[in-house]
Design a protein around this motif. Structure first.
Motif, PDB file in Angstrom:
ATOM      1  N   ARG A  53       8.606  86.964 -44.654  1.00 61.09           N
ATOM      2  CA  ARG A  53       8.759  86.962 -43.191  1.00 61.09           C
ATOM      3  C   ARG A  53       9.787  85.936 -42.744  1.00 61.09           C
ATOM      4  NH1 ARG A  53       2.637  86.450 -41.298  1.00 61.09           N
ATOM      5  NH2 ARG A  53       2.559  85.220 -43.209  1.00 61.09           N
ATOM      6  N   SER A  54       9.815  84.796 -43.395  1.00 60.98           N
ATOM      7  CA  SER A  54      10.757  83.736 -43.028  1.00 60.98           C
ATOM      8  C   SER A  54      12.142  83.948 -43.615  1.00 60.98           C
ATOM      9  CB  SER A  54      10.224  82.387 -43.499  1.00 60.98           C
ATOM     10  OG  SER A  54      10.273  82.312 -44.916  1.00 60.98           O
ATOM     11  N   GLY A  55      12.223  84.840 -44.594  1.00 58.26           N
ATOM     12  CA  GLY A  55      13.486  85.034 -45.298  1.00 58.26           C
ATOM     13  C   GLY A  55      13.718  84.021 -46.400  1.00 58.26           C
ATOM     14  N   GLY A  56      12.771  83.118 -46.579  1.00 55.83           N
ATOM     15  CA  GLY A  56      12.959  82.047 -47.544  1.00 55.83           C
ATOM     16  C   GLY A  56      12.656  82.420 -48.975  1.00 55.83           C
ATOM     17  N   SER A  57      11.969  83.546 -49.163  1.00 53.18           N
ATOM     18  CA  SER A  57      11.617  83.982 -50.512  1.00 53.18           C
ATOM     19  C   SER A  57      12.018  85.433 -50.721  1.00 53.18           C
ATOM     20  CB  SER A  57      10.103  83.855 -50.741  1.00 53.18           C
ATOM     21  OG  SER A  57       9.683  82.514 -50.637  1.00 53.18           O
ATOM     22  N   THR A  58      12.577  85.699 -51.873  1.00 55.12           N
ATOM     23  CA  THR A  58      12.959  87.055 -52.233  1.00 55.12           C
ATOM     24  C   THR A  58      12.404  87.399 -53.610  1.00 55.12           C
ATOM     25  OG1 THR A  58      15.068  86.276 -53.124  1.00 55.12           O
ATOM     26  CG2 THR A  58      15.069  87.062 -50.842  1.00 55.12           C
ATOM     27  N   TYR A  59      12.193  88.683 -53.823  1.00 55.16           N
ATOM     28  CA  TYR A  59      11.599  89.171 -55.065  1.00 55.16           C
ATOM     29  C   TYR A  59      12.343  90.427 -55.487  1.00 55.16           C
ATOM     30  CZ  TYR A  59       7.948  86.199 -53.178  1.00 55.16           C
ATOM     31  OH  TYR A  59       7.264  85.133 -52.640  1.00 55.16           O
ATOM     32  N   TYR A  60      12.515  90.580 -56.795  1.00 56.10           N
ATOM     33  CA  TYR A  60      13.270  91.720 -57.312  1.00 56.10           C
ATOM     34  C   TYR A  60      12.581  92.326 -58.535  1.00 56.10           C
ATOM     35  CZ  TYR A  60      17.018  89.866 -54.408  1.00 56.10           C
ATOM     36  OH  TYR A  60      17.766  89.421 -53.348  1.00 56.10           O
ATOM     37  N   ALA A  61      12.744  93.622 -58.671  1.00 49.31           N
ATOM     38  CA  ALA A  61      12.342  94.269 -59.912  1.00 49.31           C
ATOM     39  C   ALA A  61      13.307  93.827 -61.006  1.00 49.31           C
ATOM     40  CB  ALA A  61      12.386  95.784 -59.757  1.00 49.31           C
ATOM     41  N   THR A  69      20.809  92.537 -53.817  1.00 48.93           N
ATOM     42  CA  THR A  69      20.440  91.394 -52.980  1.00 48.93           C
ATOM     43  C   THR A  69      19.800  91.894 -51.695  1.00 48.93           C
ATOM     44  OG1 THR A  69      22.282  90.088 -53.856  1.00 48.93           O
ATOM     45  CG2 THR A  69      21.250  89.321 -51.816  1.00 48.93           C
ATOM     46  N   ILE A  70      18.615  91.400 -51.402  1.00 45.91           N
ATOM     47  CA  ILE A  70      17.941  91.737 -50.151  1.00 45.91           C
ATOM     48  C   ILE A  70      18.154  90.611 -49.153  1.00 45.91           C
ATOM     49  CG2 ILE A  70      15.728  90.746 -50.873  1.00 45.91           C
ATOM     50  CD1 ILE A  70      14.352  93.062 -49.321  1.00 45.91           C
ATOM     51  N   SER A  71      18.331  90.971 -47.892  1.00 44.44           N
ATOM     52  CA  SER A  71      18.516  89.977 -46.846  1.00 44.44           C
ATOM     53  C   SER A  71      17.991  90.555 -45.527  1.00 44.44           C
ATOM     54  CB  SER A  71      19.991  89.590 -46.707  1.00 44.44           C
ATOM     55  OG  SER A  71      20.779  90.721 -46.363  1.00 44.44           O
ATOM     56  N   ARG A  72      17.930  89.703 -44.507  1.00 43.47           N
ATOM     57  CA  ARG A  72      17.487  90.183 -43.200  1.00 43.47           C
ATOM     58  C   ARG A  72      18.202  89.407 -42.121  1.00 43.47           C
ATOM     59  NH1 ARG A  72      11.184  89.475 -43.234  1.00 43.47           N
ATOM     60  NH2 ARG A  72      11.424  90.260 -41.087  1.00 43.47           N
ATOM     61  N   ASP A  73      18.422  90.090 -40.990  1.00 43.61           N
ATOM     62  CA  ASP A  73      19.110  89.524 -39.835  1.00 43.61           C
ATOM     63  C   ASP A  73      18.148  89.620 -38.658  1.00 43.61           C
ATOM     64  OD1 ASP A  73      20.661  89.087 -37.521  1.00 43.61           O
ATOM     65  OD2 ASP A  73      22.463  89.864 -38.485  1.00 43.61           O
ATOM     66  N   TYR A  74      17.633  88.477 -38.197  1.00 45.28           N
ATOM     67  CA  TYR A  74      16.629  88.479 -37.132  1.00 45.28           C
ATOM     68  C   TYR A  74      17.232  88.863 -35.786  1.00 45.28           C
ATOM     69  CZ  TYR A  74      13.742  86.253 -40.630  1.00 45.28           C
ATOM     70  OH  TYR A  74      13.055  85.992 -41.782  1.00 45.28           O
ATOM     71  N   ALA A  75      18.489  88.561 -35.565  1.00 43.57           N
ATOM     72  CA  ALA A  75      19.149  88.920 -34.303  1.00 43.57           C
ATOM     73  C   ALA A  75      19.304  90.425 -34.173  1.00 43.57           C
ATOM     74  CB  ALA A  75      20.504  88.240 -34.213  1.00 43.57           C
ATOM     75  N   LYS A  76      19.445  91.097 -35.315  1.00 38.52           N
ATOM     76  CA  LYS A  76      19.642  92.548 -35.300  1.00 38.52           C
ATOM     77  C   LYS A  76      18.377  93.306 -35.693  1.00 38.52           C
ATOM     78  CE  LYS A  76      24.596  92.284 -36.293  1.00 38.52           C
ATOM     79  NZ  LYS A  76      25.704  92.688 -37.201  1.00 38.52           N
ATOM     80  N   ASN A  77      17.297  92.582 -36.006  1.00 37.23           N
ATOM     81  CA  ASN A  77      16.053  93.228 -36.461  1.00 37.23           C
ATOM     82  C   ASN A  77      16.324  94.206 -37.600  1.00 37.23           C
ATOM     83  OD1 ASN A  77      14.653  91.799 -34.551  1.00 37.23           O
ATOM     84  ND2 ASN A  77      14.246  93.549 -33.209  1.00 37.23           N
ATOM     85  N   THR A  78      17.128  93.769 -38.532  1.00 36.76           N
ATOM     86  CA  THR A  78      17.565  94.650 -39.610  1.00 36.76           C
ATOM     87  C   THR A  78      17.438  93.965 -40.962  1.00 36.76           C
ATOM     88  OG1 THR A  78      19.115  95.780 -38.131  1.00 36.76           O
ATOM     89  CG2 THR A  78      19.500  96.009 -40.483  1.00 36.76           C
ATOM     90  N   ALA A  79      16.987  94.735 -41.938  1.00 37.76           N
ATOM     91  CA  ALA A  79      16.965  94.285 -43.323  1.00 37.76           C
ATOM     92  C   ALA A  79      18.047  95.036 -44.091  1.00 37.76           C
ATOM     93  CB  ALA A  79      15.602  94.535 -43.946  1.00 37.76           C
ATOM     94  N   TYR A  80      18.560  94.404 -45.128  1.00 40.28           N
ATOM     95  CA  TYR A  80      19.649  94.988 -45.902  1.00 40.28           C
ATOM     96  C   TYR A  80      19.312  94.960 -47.392  1.00 40.28           C
ATOM     97  CZ  TYR A  80      22.211  94.025 -41.592  1.00 40.28           C
ATOM     98  OH  TYR A  80      22.608  93.964 -40.279  1.00 40.28           O
TER      99      TYR A  80
END
Length: 122
Positions: A53-61, A69-80
């Motif tokens: 939720r905070s974007g501080g932790s990521t996990y991968y198969a 690479t997974i990321s998120r933009d809170y201003a755009k309410n979008t995950a990538y």
């Protein structure tokens, strides 16, 4: 309710890159962890990546670690999901998911997008 809409899929040659987007609406974006799953024909849906939720932790198969690479933009309410060095075995329908916590079990996620096709040619 959370509505999720994926985009960015397509056809790419092996070794190429794609960036998937997942636009979220309906609830506070920062209240949800975001995840990506994929499903190839005849196979079960499998975990690809997730971000807290905070974007501080990521996990991968293991199969995608170092390439995706997974990321998120809170201003755009979008995950990538940035996908590099794509392989034919990455071919699948990719789904975005949201839930209050992260789990590699797809059955534990509450909200899902409609999916976007990724095809990697050899």
């Amino acid at each position: 309710q959370v509505q999720l809409v994926e985009s960015g899929g397509g056809l790419v040659q092996a070794g190429g890159s794609l960036r998937l987007s997942c636009a979220a609406s309906g609830r506070t974006f920062s209240n949800y962890a975001m995840g990506w799953f994929r499903q190839a024909p005849g196979q079960e849906r499998e975990f690809v990546a997730a971000i807290s939720r905070s974007g501080g932790s990521t996990y991968y198969a293991p199969s995608v670690k170092g390439r995706f690479t997974i990321s998120r933009d809170y201003a755009k309410n979008t995950a990538y999901l940035q996908m590099n060095s794509l392989k034919p075995e990455d071919t699948a329908v990719y789904y975005c998911a949201a839930d209050s916590s992260i789990n590699t079990d797809s059955g534990r996620w509450d909200y899902w997008g409609q999916g976007t096709q990724v095809t990697v040619s050899s």
